[in-house]
Scaffold this motif. Structure first.
Motif, PDB file in Angstrom:
ATOM      1  N   LYS A  29     -51.417  35.700  22.042  1.00 42.11           N
ATOM      2  CA  LYS A  29     -50.865  36.735  22.923  1.00 42.11           C
ATOM      3  C   LYS A  29     -51.015  38.110  22.280  1.00 42.11           C
ATOM      4  CE  LYS A  29     -46.608  38.400  25.079  1.00 42.11           C
ATOM      5  NZ  LYS A  29     -45.192  38.109  25.417  1.00 42.11           N
ATOM      6  N   MET A  52     -59.451  36.442  29.872  1.00 39.82           N
ATOM      7  CA  MET A  52     -59.098  37.846  29.755  1.00 39.82           C
ATOM      8  C   MET A  52     -60.314  38.734  29.991  1.00 39.82           C
ATOM      9  SD  MET A  52     -59.171  40.658  27.441  1.00 39.82           S
ATOM     10  CE  MET A  52     -59.230  40.045  25.773  1.00 39.82           C
ATOM     11  N   LEU A  73     -51.530  35.539  32.528  1.00 44.83           N
ATOM     12  CA  LEU A  73     -51.805  34.316  31.775  1.00 44.83           C
ATOM     13  C   LEU A  73     -50.516  33.715  31.233  1.00 44.83           C
ATOM     14  CD1 LEU A  73     -54.851  35.607  29.692  1.00 44.83           C
ATOM     15  CD2 LEU A  73     -54.969  33.890  31.492  1.00 44.83           C
ATOM     16  N   THR A  74     -50.477  32.384  31.199  1.00 43.35           N
ATOM     17  CA  THR A  74     -49.366  31.657  30.592  1.00 43.35           C
ATOM     18  C   THR A  74     -49.914  30.746  29.505  1.00 43.35           C
ATOM     19  OG1 THR A  74     -48.035  31.701  32.624  1.00 43.35           O
ATOM     20  CG2 THR A  74     -47.491  30.018  30.998  1.00 43.35           C
ATOM     21  N   ILE A  96     -48.875  38.353  29.665  1.00 44.05           N
ATOM     22  CA  ILE A  96     -49.040  37.050  29.007  1.00 44.05           C
ATOM     23  C   ILE A  96     -47.663  36.477  28.690  1.00 44.05           C
ATOM     24  CG2 ILE A  96     -49.987  35.793  27.044  1.00 44.05           C
ATOM     25  CD1 ILE A  96     -52.122  37.936  26.772  1.00 44.05           C
ATOM     26  N   ALA A 139     -58.832  31.318  26.602  1.00 41.43           N
ATOM     27  CA  ALA A 139     -57.974  32.498  26.775  1.00 41.43           C
ATOM     28  C   ALA A 139     -58.793  33.779  26.661  1.00 41.43           C
ATOM     29  CB  ALA A 139     -56.854  32.483  25.737  1.00 41.43           C
TER      30      ALA A 139
END
Length: 442
Positions: free
Chosen positions: A255, A215, A222-223, A269, A211
């Protein structure tokens, strides 16, 4: 609702060969699709093409088809319960809009296709540089059909190549933060990366690092999918987590952490406190263009295998295996492996990332029974040692390399699975990259 279309590289190559003519004239054909419905996006998954016979169409500048060709198409679609795509070419490069004749033809087809199949017509146009545009024709009132442009058309195989509709997904202006990143592959590729929807299943030691990497590579959508919470035993491996974060959901923690960084001010997110085996998480995963599998159980891997091949979504997967010496005086062995699975590649089952019998075992619930687990052999996957942060860091890096190779495919080269041997320091790459003939996943 958003819309998209996806096809394999082999299908794309066949269509390009037929539609982009050497004489510069336009051409056409029909194809079939299955509808993939996610939480907020519908995707036409092209699965077959029916090319015209010599007398099925007239090539004369603006190409047209004969009724007999369309009758063949509708009969086959009805027999197979398929949706219908109408594809044609324009003799220009880039994303293609529609001419008056294009609109007239597809408007006429939309009602007939809907009446025959119950599904919307999908229209696609290809330019001379293999850039696609696409639209869904949706019935909005009696005898009224409206076109909805697809945000993207994806071609999946050795590479993930995406044509974007800039009206829906405009090019980005990147700040000073991404100056060094863009200097490596240019602004066009950076735009391709930033527009992708990427899902991460499992936000533990590897997923949290992935993640962070996505980023800081510029991915803006993003999920996160993970039902688990932070425990004290996670703190030696979970990026940025501390004692004050114990009890928080991993997806919420990461997140908040990424959004607070300010690296991408308009980052989006979606954080789901679900298992990938649940409907809400499954639909969110289907909305993505690529997925990272950062899980360690057989059932979620099996589900991701099915998602990948049914919806033509590449999945980047990996795993770590460590073993101490019997007297616990040192580590004996550690290996970690990263690979991209999916259409025109290999599945996780054929890579032996899970066994069908272990999937059934997890579904039975026995893997949550301490008494049953106690009776399993020491080499069973449930009894394998936990990894350590340094190994997670290396695996996350290998998975990011798989992702960038998939998108960039530098010099036309791509690679398959790679495995790191910690003892020797070697990276092995001599692995098969296609499924067995009797594979039940592909």
């Amino acid at each position: 609702m958003n819309y998209s279309v996806v096809m394999t590289e082999n299908t794309n190559a066949e269509l390009f060969k037929h539609l982009i003519r050497k004489d510069g004239q336009e051409d056409l054909c029909f194809a079939f699709y299955k509808l993939s419905s996610g939480k907020d996006r519908q995707t036409g998954v092209i699965n077959e093409v029916i090319f015209p016979e010599p007398n099925d169409r007239n090539v004369h500048g603006n190409v047209s088809f004969n009724p007999e060709y369309f009758d063949k198409v509708t009969s086959y679609a009805l027999a197979k319960s398929y949706g219908i795509c109408f594809l044609h070419s324009h003799p220009y490069p880039g994303w293609q809009n529609m001419s008056y004749d294009d609109v007239t033809t597809e408007t006429m087809l939309a009602s007939r296709v809907k009446a025959t199949t119950g599904l919307p017509l999908i229209g696609l146009t290809i330019g001379t540089d293999n850039t696609w545009s696409a639209r869904f024709w949706i019935k909005t009132a009696p005898k009224e059909y409206k076109k909805f442009w697809c945000e993207s058309v994806r071609v999946v195989g050795t590479q993930l190549k995406t044509s974007f509709c800039e009206k829906l997904l405009p090019n980005q202006k990147f700040g000073e933060e991404f100056k060094r990143t863009i200097s490596s592959w240019g602004e066009a590729k950076q735009n391709d990366i930033s527009k992708l929807r990427i899902g991460i299943i499992g936000l533990g030691s590897v997923g949290s690092l992935v993640a962070e990497g996505l980023m800081r590579t510029g991915v803006k959508n993003l999920t996160f999918i993970d039902f688990d919470t932070i425990e004290r035993k996670n703190l030696d491996r979970l990026l940025s987590a501390g004692v004050n974060d114990i009890g928080k959901f991993k997806v919420d923690f990461h997140k908040q952490r990424l959004m607070a960084s300010g690296v991408i001010p308009d980052i989006k997110i979606t954080a789901l406190r679900n298992s990938i085996t649940e409907k809400e998480a499954y639909e969110a995963a289907v909305d993505c263009d690529a997925l990272f599998s950062c899980v360690d159980r057989p059932l979620p891997r099996f589900v991701l295998d099915c998602i990948s091949f049914a919806n033509l979504i590449p999945v980047i997967d990996g795993g770590i295996d460590t073993n101490p010496k019997k007297d616990m005086s040192n580590i004996d062995q550690a290996r970690w492996k990263a690979h991209t699975v999916g259409p025109e590649r290999i599945c996780m089952q054929c890579l032996q990332q899970y066994k069908p019998e272990d999937v059934a075992l997890q579904q039975s619930g026995l893997l949550e029974d301490p008494v049953y687990i106690k009776g399993l052999p020491k080499d069973h996957f449930i009894n394998r040692g936990e990894n350590v942060f340094g190994f997670s860091l290396s695996l996350a890096g290998m998975e990011m390399q798989q992702f960038l190779s998939l998108i960039l495919k530098p010099r036309g080269v791509y690679y398959g699975p790679k495995e790191m041997d910690f003892v020797t320091g070697n990276i092995d790459s001599d692995f098969k990259n296609e499924c067995a003939n009797n594979c039940n996943i592909k």
